[in-house]
Design a protein around this motif. Sequence first.
Motif, PDB file in Angstrom:
ATOM      1  N   ASN A   1       0.803  -1.069  -0.107  1.00 61.54           N
ATOM      2  CA  ASN A   1       0.128  -0.070  -0.104  1.00 61.54           C
ATOM      3  C   ASN A   1       0.906   1.354  -0.187  1.00 61.54           C
ATOM      4  OD1 ASN A   1      -2.708  -1.416   0.121  1.00 61.54           O
ATOM      5  ND2 ASN A   1      -2.217  -1.912   2.279  1.00 61.54           N
ATOM      6  N   ARG A   2       1.891   1.097  -0.607  1.00 61.79           N
ATOM      7  CA  ARG A   2       2.800   2.095  -0.909  1.00 61.79           C
ATOM      8  C   ARG A   2       3.304   2.277  -2.224  1.00 61.79           C
ATOM      9  NH1 ARG A   2       7.698   0.332   3.085  1.00 61.79           N
ATOM     10  NH2 ARG A   2       8.938  -0.587   1.414  1.00 61.79           N
ATOM     11  N   GLY A   3       4.058   3.344  -2.634  1.00 59.80           N
ATOM     12  CA  GLY A   3       4.773   3.320  -4.019  1.00 59.80           C
ATOM     13  C   GLY A   3       4.995   4.574  -4.382  1.00 59.80           C
ATOM     14  N   ASN A   4       5.908   4.636  -5.366  1.00 56.13           N
ATOM     15  CA  ASN A   4       6.347   6.074  -5.601  1.00 56.13           C
ATOM     16  C   ASN A   4       7.135   5.770  -6.978  1.00 56.13           C
ATOM     17  OD1 ASN A   4       6.994   8.841  -5.490  1.00 56.13           O
ATOM     18  ND2 ASN A   4       7.830   8.683  -3.464  1.00 56.13           N
ATOM     19  N   GLY A   5       7.279   7.095  -7.758  1.00 62.77           N
ATOM     20  CA  GLY A   5       8.069   7.214  -8.900  1.00 62.77           C
ATOM     21  C   GLY A   5       9.431   7.096  -8.520  1.00 62.77           C
ATOM     22  N   THR A   6      10.457   7.338  -9.709  1.00 58.73           N
ATOM     23  CA  THR A   6      11.918   7.394  -9.518  1.00 58.73           C
ATOM     24  C   THR A   6      12.408   8.953  -9.478  1.00 58.73           C
ATOM     25  OG1 THR A   6      12.292   7.147 -11.733  1.00 58.73           O
ATOM     26  CG2 THR A   6      12.142   5.113 -10.256  1.00 58.73           C
ATOM     27  N   LYS A   7      11.570   9.778  -9.767  1.00 56.57           N
ATOM     28  CA  LYS A   7      11.897  11.204  -9.768  1.00 56.57           C
ATOM     29  C   LYS A   7      12.427  11.586  -8.544  1.00 56.57           C
ATOM     30  CE  LYS A   7       8.023  12.987 -12.795  1.00 56.57           C
ATOM     31  NZ  LYS A   7       7.242  13.988 -12.943  1.00 56.57           N
ATOM     32  N   THR A   8      11.984  11.079  -7.509  1.00 62.02           N
ATOM     33  CA  THR A   8      12.433  11.841  -6.130  1.00 62.02           C
ATOM     34  C   THR A   8      14.072  11.156  -5.916  1.00 62.02           C
ATOM     35  OG1 THR A   8      11.295   9.777  -5.029  1.00 62.02           O
ATOM     36  CG2 THR A   8      10.350  11.893  -5.153  1.00 62.02           C
ATOM     37  N   LEU A   9      14.409  10.187  -6.878  1.00 68.16           N
ATOM     38  CA  LEU A   9      15.876   9.686  -6.495  1.00 68.16           C
ATOM     39  C   LEU A   9      16.956  10.681  -7.082  1.00 68.16           C
ATOM     40  CD1 LEU A   9      15.487   5.660  -7.230  1.00 68.16           C
ATOM     41  CD2 LEU A   9      15.162   7.150  -4.855  1.00 68.16           C
ATOM     42  N   TYR A  10      16.578  11.381  -7.780  1.00 71.64           N
ATOM     43  CA  TYR A  10      17.358  12.418  -8.433  1.00 71.64           C
ATOM     44  C   TYR A  10      18.626  11.678  -9.078  1.00 71.64           C
ATOM     45  CZ  TYR A  10      14.510  15.633  -5.682  1.00 71.64           C
ATOM     46  OH  TYR A  10      13.581  16.593  -5.121  1.00 71.64           O
ATOM     47  N   ARG A  11      18.275  10.529  -9.810  1.00 69.26           N
ATOM     48  CA  ARG A  11      19.032  10.020 -10.484  1.00 69.26           C
ATOM     49  C   ARG A  11      18.853  10.030 -12.052  1.00 69.26           C
ATOM     50  NH1 ARG A  11      21.610   6.189  -6.692  1.00 69.26           N
ATOM     51  NH2 ARG A  11      22.315   4.806  -8.471  1.00 69.26           N
ATOM     52  N   ASP A  12      19.740  10.075 -12.972  1.00 70.62           N
ATOM     53  CA  ASP A  12      19.789  10.435 -14.270  1.00 70.62           C
ATOM     54  C   ASP A  12      20.854   9.256 -15.105  1.00 70.62           C
ATOM     55  OD1 ASP A  12      19.750  10.606 -17.123  1.00 70.62           O
ATOM     56  OD2 ASP A  12      19.726  12.747 -17.043  1.00 70.62           O
ATOM     57  N   HIS A  13      19.846   8.113 -15.410  1.00 71.72           N
ATOM     58  CA  HIS A  13      20.882   6.770 -15.918  1.00 71.72           C
ATOM     59  C   HIS A  13      20.687   6.735 -17.410  1.00 71.72           C
ATOM     60  CE1 HIS A  13      20.375   4.708 -11.866  1.00 71.72           C
ATOM     61  NE2 HIS A  13      21.106   5.832 -11.585  1.00 71.72           N
ATOM     62  N   THR A  14      19.647   7.834 -17.992  1.00 67.76           N
ATOM     63  CA  THR A  14      19.394   7.546 -19.483  1.00 67.76           C
ATOM     64  C   THR A  14      20.659   7.554 -20.498  1.00 67.76           C
ATOM     65  OG1 THR A  14      19.464   9.947 -19.653  1.00 67.76           O
ATOM     66  CG2 THR A  14      17.320   9.000 -19.128  1.00 67.76           C
ATOM     67  N   VAL A  15      22.016   7.529 -20.003  1.00 66.56           N
ATOM     68  CA  VAL A  15      23.156   7.308 -20.909  1.00 66.56           C
ATOM     69  C   VAL A  15      23.039   5.773 -21.250  1.00 66.56           C
ATOM     70  CG1 VAL A  15      24.564   6.698 -18.738  1.00 66.56           C
ATOM     71  CG2 VAL A  15      25.480   7.767 -20.782  1.00 66.56           C
ATOM     72  N   LEU A  16      22.534   5.045 -20.697  1.00 69.12           N
ATOM     73  CA  LEU A  16      22.389   3.759 -20.934  1.00 69.12           C
ATOM     74  C   LEU A  16      21.994   3.311 -22.314  1.00 69.12           C
ATOM     75  CD1 LEU A  16      21.127   1.875 -17.394  1.00 69.12           C
ATOM     76  CD2 LEU A  16      23.304   1.887 -18.402  1.00 69.12           C
ATOM     77  N   GLN A  17      20.949   4.149 -22.698  1.00 69.68           N
ATOM     78  CA  GLN A  17      20.310   4.132 -24.190  1.00 69.68           C
ATOM     79  C   GLN A  17      21.226   4.832 -25.127  1.00 69.68           C
ATOM     80  OE1 GLN A  17      17.245   6.567 -25.610  1.00 69.68           O
ATOM     81  NE2 GLN A  17      15.938   4.767 -25.188  1.00 69.68           N
ATOM     82  N   LEU A  18      21.493   3.899 -26.320  1.00 70.11           N
ATOM     83  CA  LEU A  18      22.258   4.538 -27.123  1.00 70.11           C
ATOM     84  C   LEU A  18      21.558   4.738 -28.285  1.00 70.11           C
ATOM     85  CD1 LEU A  18      25.379   4.745 -28.301  1.00 70.11           C
ATOM     86  CD2 LEU A  18      25.201   2.523 -29.288  1.00 70.11           C
ATOM     87  N   THR A  19      21.475   5.679 -28.796  1.00 69.99           N
ATOM     88  CA  THR A  19      20.461   6.301 -30.038  1.00 69.99           C
ATOM     89  C   THR A  19      21.463   5.711 -31.330  1.00 69.99           C
ATOM     90  OG1 THR A  19      21.376   8.371 -30.463  1.00 69.99           O
ATOM     91  CG2 THR A  19      19.629   8.339 -28.569  1.00 69.99           C
TER      92      THR A  19
END
Length: 482
Positions: free
Chosen positions: A220-238
């Motif tokens: 009965n809880r849950g949250n998004g990852t915004k509040t972690l202040y972490r940017d891991h988007t470099v994992l994606q290679l365009t």
Amino acid sequence: MKLKYLTLISLIFIQLIGCKGLPEYLFLPQSFKLDLTPFLFRVYSPAELATLSNSDFNLNDSGLITSTKFSRFLSNWSNNRPAGVSGNLVIFQVQTSGSSGRYVFFDGKQTFAYPIANLPEVLADTRDDGVLAVDGIVPKGKKITDLLTNYGIDPAIDYVVFAQDTSSLANLSSATFAYYTLLYWGYPKERLAVLNGSIADLTASNAIFTTPSFTYTNSNRGNGTKTLYRDHTVLQLTIGDLIHAIKNGNTNFEEVDPLPLEGFYIIDGRPNAAYTGTANSTASGSKYANCTTKTNSTFVSNTCLVTYEGRIKSASNLVPTDLYDGTTFQFKSFTQLQTYLNNTGYQSGKQIYVYGEDATKGSLVWFILHQVLGKPTRLYEGGWRQYGALGLRTPASGSSPSAISQPASYWRTDIATLSESNTANADANVPNYQLDVARQFIKSANKIRVEDKSFLRGSSSAAAASGGGGAPSGGGGNACGG
């Protein structure tokens, strides 16, 4: 960026000298109603997000874990959970078809388990990178937030395990893609794991305790990852990053990452027949009986063949079937996995660009390289499904069944500088999609990462209000209190 920081520091300094007597609990930037979310985020590198496994998988606390560690977690989570983990244990039993009929036993207090048959739908989307939309890649942030909320997961403290329900390649690759997706969206690697082996097999060998029935419950809880202040988007290679690197930085592309100083190494994580261009690796499904009737689409379909087969220029082959046992679908030993990588000619230290037929299949090889062998690795999610679609085709009659119609298109890939071992697929098996000229000469393929970074850095008002029972009293609307 430097100007922004200087401005911010100046504002804080002005308030410090002009607002004597401010309550200690009043956060100065908040009193100015400044949103510091963009400044709080830490952007991680592929090396920082990599995990080097212990040579004995039994000793791993995250990444790839075995039934030995998993059963210890389940038997007494509060005492056996990894150091630094204070939340719940959450297990997803991944099953793409059928069911083992066995369910991980959980207490509904600190441990929770969920069978999930539609993981590809829950944790994947069809998304447009600005050049060509591709199916089955990381979803938008809302889907991740919905997943974490629906299953009562707090990404700030909870530990998540993805496990095959029954042993199959589809279940294993779905588990590794789910791991990749949560990591991409900022979930800390220290609290993510893939179980080596299936629930069904481990139950049969008495390695774990399961039950024949399942009742849904969550924390009965849950949250998004915004509040972690972490940017891991470099994992994606365009595809823009990839072509820019292959051309040694000599493109007119915009919003592409600079070439890594340590150099890069491309790995094709498909079966050898696909790597050599002798197999139609992109065919799957039978939704379209006649592929050429699918017209006016900008999407790469997973039911037809791409324009041509082959491989990306200079790529080495790491055959996925070498990495796991074909019966149990458990990964092979650390030493064996390291040997297979060494056999590709990889030079230690270089950043790895890996791709498969699609994002899900490519994630299996990515997981071994990045989360077991600890190599700085980025996943080209579009895979051959996108790359092989961007070929030029001019049939003798009728409209062109290829995405590219302009020979000089920035995104044409069936040329000697960008691909090898090219073999054209038959016209009748290629979907009849064609990009408009604007797309063929657009200069950026970074639309997805831009969207995702924007989502992560969205309004932080909810985050600021959480955990403290509301805004502090005494400050009112006056920046200096009172």
